[in-house]
Motif scaffolding. Structure first.
Motif, PDB file in Angstrom:
ATOM      1  N   PHE B 143      83.671 -20.320-152.209  1.00  0.00           N
ATOM      2  CA  PHE B 143      82.647 -19.908-153.171  1.00  0.00           C
ATOM      3  C   PHE B 143      82.736 -18.424-153.513  1.00  0.00           C
ATOM      4  N   ASP B 144      82.597 -18.145-154.804  1.00  0.00           N
ATOM      5  CA  ASP B 144      82.539 -16.757-155.256  1.00  0.00           C
ATOM      6  C   ASP B 144      81.136 -16.200-155.092  1.00  0.00           C
ATOM      7  N   ALA B 145      80.151 -17.076-155.062  1.00  0.00           N
ATOM      8  CA  ALA B 145      78.765 -16.630-154.865  1.00  0.00           C
ATOM      9  C   ALA B 145      77.952 -17.768-154.260  1.00  0.00           C
ATOM     10  N   ILE B 146      76.920 -17.394-153.527  1.00  0.00           N
ATOM     11  CA  ILE B 146      76.015 -18.358-152.900  1.00  0.00           C
ATOM     12  C   ILE B 146      74.624 -18.080-153.449  1.00  0.00           C
ATOM     13  N   GLU B 147      73.979 -19.092-153.970  1.00  0.00           N
ATOM     14  CA  GLU B 147      72.615 -18.923-154.483  1.00  0.00           C
ATOM     15  C   GLU B 147      71.705 -19.926-153.796  1.00  0.00           C
ATOM     16  N   ILE B 148      70.914 -19.456-152.839  1.00  0.00           N
ATOM     17  CA  ILE B 148      69.912 -20.319-152.214  1.00  0.00           C
ATOM     18  C   ILE B 148      68.605 -20.014-152.936  1.00  0.00           C
ATOM     19  N   VAL B 149      68.104 -21.001-153.649  1.00  0.00           N
ATOM     20  CA  VAL B 149      66.973 -20.762-154.558  1.00  0.00           C
ATOM     21  C   VAL B 149      65.769 -21.594-154.128  1.00  0.00           C
ATOM     22  N   SER B 150      64.579 -21.174-154.539  1.00  0.00           N
ATOM     23  CA  SER B 150      63.382 -21.907-154.134  1.00  0.00           C
ATOM     24  C   SER B 150      63.182 -23.161-154.979  1.00  0.00           C
ATOM     25  N   ASP B 151      63.736 -23.178-156.191  1.00  0.00           N
ATOM     26  CA  ASP B 151      63.668 -24.379-157.021  1.00  0.00           C
ATOM     27  C   ASP B 151      64.760 -24.281-158.079  1.00  0.00           C
ATOM     28  N   LYS B 152      65.154 -25.421-158.622  1.00  0.00           N
ATOM     29  CA  LYS B 152      66.245 -25.425-159.599  1.00  0.00           C
ATOM     30  C   LYS B 152      65.677 -25.670-160.991  1.00  0.00           C
ATOM     31  N   THR B 153      65.248 -24.600-161.603  1.00  0.00           N
ATOM     32  CA  THR B 153      64.648 -24.665-162.926  1.00  0.00           C
ATOM     33  C   THR B 153      65.667 -24.152-163.955  1.00  0.00           C
ATOM     34  N   PRO B 154      65.427 -24.424-165.252  1.00  0.00           N
ATOM     35  CA  PRO B 154      66.302 -23.851-166.283  1.00  0.00           C
ATOM     36  C   PRO B 154      66.426 -22.323-166.125  1.00  0.00           C
ATOM     37  N   GLU B 155      65.312 -21.644-165.803  1.00  0.00           N
ATOM     38  CA  GLU B 155      65.328 -20.174-165.658  1.00  0.00           C
ATOM     39  C   GLU B 155      66.295 -19.736-164.551  1.00  0.00           C
ATOM     40  N   VAL B 156      66.309 -20.506-163.464  1.00  0.00           N
ATOM     41  CA  VAL B 156      67.204 -20.172-162.354  1.00  0.00           C
ATOM     42  C   VAL B 156      68.665 -20.312-162.792  1.00  0.00           C
ATOM     43  N   TYR B 157      68.986 -21.414-163.475  1.00  0.00           N
ATOM     44  CA  TYR B 157      70.368 -21.584-163.960  1.00  0.00           C
ATOM     45  C   TYR B 157      70.720 -20.512-164.988  1.00  0.00           C
ATOM     46  N   GLN B 158      69.748 -20.177-165.829  1.00  0.00           N
ATOM     47  CA  GLN B 158      69.973 -19.134-166.828  1.00  0.00           C
ATOM     48  C   GLN B 158      70.383 -17.826-166.149  1.00  0.00           C
ATOM     49  N   ARG B 159      69.638 -17.473-165.110  1.00  0.00           N
ATOM     50  CA  ARG B 159      69.944 -16.234-164.387  1.00  0.00           C
ATOM     51  C   ARG B 159      71.331 -16.285-163.753  1.00  0.00           C
ATOM     52  N   ILE B 160      71.641 -17.405-163.118  1.00  0.00           N
ATOM     53  CA  ILE B 160      72.914 -17.510-162.397  1.00  0.00           C
ATOM     54  C   ILE B 160      74.095 -17.541-163.365  1.00  0.00           C
ATOM     55  N   PHE B 161      73.933 -18.278-164.455  1.00  0.00           N
ATOM     56  CA  PHE B 161      75.039 -18.405-165.405  1.00  0.00           C
ATOM     57  C   PHE B 161      75.033 -17.306-166.469  1.00  0.00           C
ATOM     58  N   ALA B 162      74.042 -16.403-166.393  1.00  0.00           N
ATOM     59  CA  ALA B 162      73.877 -15.400-167.454  1.00  0.00           C
ATOM     60  C   ALA B 162      75.098 -14.507-167.606  1.00  0.00           C
ATOM     61  N   ARG B 163      75.757 -14.216-166.495  1.00  0.00           N
ATOM     62  CA  ARG B 163      76.926 -13.328-166.549  1.00  0.00           C
ATOM     63  C   ARG B 163      78.101 -13.999-167.271  1.00  0.00           C
ATOM     64  N   HIS B 164      77.968 -15.322-167.479  1.00  0.00           N
ATOM     65  CA  HIS B 164      79.099 -16.091-167.992  1.00  0.00           C
ATOM     66  C   HIS B 164      78.727 -16.740-169.319  1.00  0.00           C
ATOM     67  N   ASP B 165      79.664 -17.429-169.883  1.00  0.00           N
ATOM     68  CA  ASP B 165      79.450 -18.204-171.094  1.00  0.00           C
ATOM     69  C   ASP B 165      78.816 -19.533-170.667  1.00  0.00           C
ATOM     70  N   THR B 166      77.544 -19.752-171.046  1.00  0.00           N
ATOM     71  CA  THR B 166      76.895 -20.994-170.564  1.00  0.00           C
ATOM     72  C   THR B 166      77.616 -22.245-171.069  1.00  0.00           C
ATOM     73  N   ALA B 167      78.243 -22.168-172.242  1.00  0.00           N
ATOM     74  CA  ALA B 167      78.963 -23.336-172.759  1.00  0.00           C
ATOM     75  C   ALA B 167      80.186 -23.666-171.907  1.00  0.00           C
ATOM     76  N   ARG B 168      80.611 -22.686-171.102  1.00  0.00           N
ATOM     77  CA  ARG B 168      81.708 -22.929-170.162  1.00  0.00           C
ATOM     78  C   ARG B 168      81.179 -22.904-168.726  1.00  0.00           C
ATOM     79  N   SER B 169      79.893 -23.203-168.578  1.00  0.00           N
ATOM     80  CA  SER B 169      79.287 -23.309-167.245  1.00  0.00           C
ATOM     81  C   SER B 169      78.928 -24.762-166.999  1.00  0.00           C
ATOM     82  N   MET B 170      78.933 -25.148-165.755  1.00  0.00           N
ATOM     83  CA  MET B 170      78.716 -26.547-165.401  1.00  0.00           C
ATOM     84  C   MET B 170      78.005 -26.621-164.061  1.00  0.00           C
ATOM     85  N   MET B 171      77.028 -27.531-163.971  1.00  0.00           N
ATOM     86  CA  MET B 171      76.398 -27.784-162.684  1.00  0.00           C
ATOM     87  C   MET B 171      76.770 -29.189-162.236  1.00  0.00           C
ATOM     88  N   VAL B 172      77.160 -29.308-160.983  1.00  0.00           N
ATOM     89  CA  VAL B 172      77.630 -30.570-160.423  1.00  0.00           C
ATOM     90  C   VAL B 172      76.721 -30.949-159.265  1.00  0.00           C
TER      91      VAL B 172
END
Lengths: 229, 229
Positions: B143-172
């Motif tokens: 892993f390049d980064a570890i994100e232990i979060v209190s909940d998985k909301t759109p805002e949380v993904y937005q923050r995590i993927f913000a540094r990147h192109d969301t269209a080239r981001s994927m959650m599995v």
């Protein structure tokens, strides 16, 4: 003072009150069990349970609540009424709801440093609880990064300060053990802001003669201290 | 496939078994209380307590343990023996110690993608527990980064993927509700890898026709899926 500084702030009992809520809860805990056991002995057993469980539960209110229940059963040899256990659960939830009370100069100090240094909140405890407190504190916008960590070890500070020059990094907090000593260990500065109530787990010997150690009575003195270094 | 992809991986029941330990604990819980209440009714009450407490406790084993104790007192109208409560506390600690069992192709899939994409672990639950599981899994280095979060909301993904192109981001992940739906909501891809056991809280309607939604039976198919996009 230049933008090169990275300043880590502890949260509980550095920016806002925390230990006082634990102390109030301990007092209530002792009252609930005063038919069964003397207060001094009870506190000893509770502290022992908390320490024993730290490796499982980590820091925070949920683990504290579980330790109070375990201790209540232990010290009464199982005779504690389940009504008291239900009250302990409710007490834990009240702690998780307690309102934020900022400490003197917390906001002013952050306001002054914000934009002049990289500011990171570094706190341990339950994830959701720490997030709630930060949101309620209204201080969130002053921080460039938020680090809620399971423990404050030299490795943790190394990781957080790694992007920066550790010699221009500083950790500010009320715990010598968690905020000051491990920061000094990795070459950063450690600034102690004592709080009248500090959990006994957080005690450590004061590194009085360490060249990168400072102690200030209030966060209001932090900007001047950084200017002076 | 280029380095532009950022791939978020869920942990529990995506990379390693988790829900099975909760199910085992629920079965034990029902056995402990079978003199007092029928299993079906008990589970209903436990689920209700967990949902009610989620806003206080967040996700994880400590909150689950507190909810089992609360439910045991509730359903027995206080008649549950404290011995059973002590057993529930011990059961929670056993869950916090349970060994990691990797799911099929978890390691192979990460190994294949490592270095070809930015890989982020995104998981919710108790901080220390998730760190322990990651350490025990032996997967940390992928892993390049570890994100232990209190909940998985759109805002949380937005923050995590913000540094990147969301269209080239994927959650599995195995949860439509936590892994897929909020990732799709911010413009990222959502890949569902169903697990036979999924906590009922994590159910959501399958977004079958969504253009950025995919479902694969096993992580072994992930590299090919990414090649195809």
């Amino acid at each position: 003072m230049t933008h090169q500084w990275t300043i880590g702030f502890d949260a509980d009992d550095t920016l806002w009150q925390n230990e006082q809520f634990f102390r109030l809860s301990q007092t209530r805990f002792a009252e609930m069990l005063d038919d069964y056991v003397e207060s001094d002995h009870l506190m000893e057993r509770l502290i022992a349970a908390e320490r024993r469980n730290l490796g499982h539960y980590g820091f925070g209110i949920k683990g504290f609540t579980l330790s109070t229940i375990e201790t209540a059963i232990e010290v009464t040899r199982g005779r504690v009424p389940t009504k008291v256990i239900a009250e302990l659960i409710e007490m834990g939830r009240e702690m998780l709801r307690h309102p934020i009370e900022l400490l003197p100069a917390a906001r002013e100090s952050l306001e002054h440093l914000s934009g002049r240094a990289e500011i990171v909140l570094i706190t341990k405890g339950d994830l959701l609880d720490q997030e709630r407190k930060l949101a309620q504190s209204g201080l969130g916008d002053y921080f460039d990064a938020i680090e809620i960590v399971s423990d404050k070890t030299p490795e943790v500070y190394q990781r957080i300060f790694a992007r920066h020059d550790t010699a221009r990094s500083m950790m500010v907090g009320n715990s010598l053990k968690s905020d000051v000593v491990p920061a000094l260990a990795i070459g950063a500065w450690g600034v102690h802001v004592p709080h009248e109530l500090t959990w006994e787990y957080e005690h450590a010997e004061e590194p009085t003669t360490h060249p990168r150690y400072r102690s200030i009575p209030s966060l209001s003195e932090l900007p001047a201290l950084i200017e002076d270094i």
